[in-house]
Design an enzyme around this catalytic site. Sequence first.
Site: not given
Length: 201
Positions: A98, A123
């Site tokens: 992330s 993501h």
Amino acid sequence: MSYVPIVIEQTSRGERAYDIYSRLLKERIIFVCSTVEDHMANLIVAQLLFLEAENPKKDIYMYINSPGGVVTAGLAIYDTMQYIKPKVATLCIGQACSMGSFLLCGGEKGMRYSLPHSRIMIHQPSGGYQGQATDIEIHAQETLKIKRLLNELYSKHTGQDVKHIEKSMERDNFMSPEEAKKFGIVDNIISSRNATGLLTK
């Protein structure tokens, strides 16, 4: 309660004790090794600014082992990395997921590394706001703006097309170091310090 090792150094004035992270900071090494949140981000920003003040021409080495965290906290670190004069080399140890992968990607081009068994994950941002319907809609629009911003920045640092970035980040996308290199998140995979002169004093 986590234990932080103390190291003792002999100086001309006697012994001096440092916690391990402060000692490594003397070598211009910064650790991003926890969840990215506001307090942690403020500490990282302060270290970056301190090292710039110490020597604006000398490289900084950022070691990343992070599951990710708050987007705005990550952007504070990222913007400071771009703002300061020293080049910031990034190195993934363990995981960069992330916002961790975003910071890894945001290092100086040619100076972004991964150890051979690390994992990298990208993501799209997520939100979890509760409240009145209008406020939920406002926060949803903000999340979409952040999504577009991150897509553009990943595109800038990887060389990938924005549409390809958006498709790749639609769900949790885990990568090996080899896959992350092909994607453009890292430049080199290293297994020993001798593999690159940049990480050798």
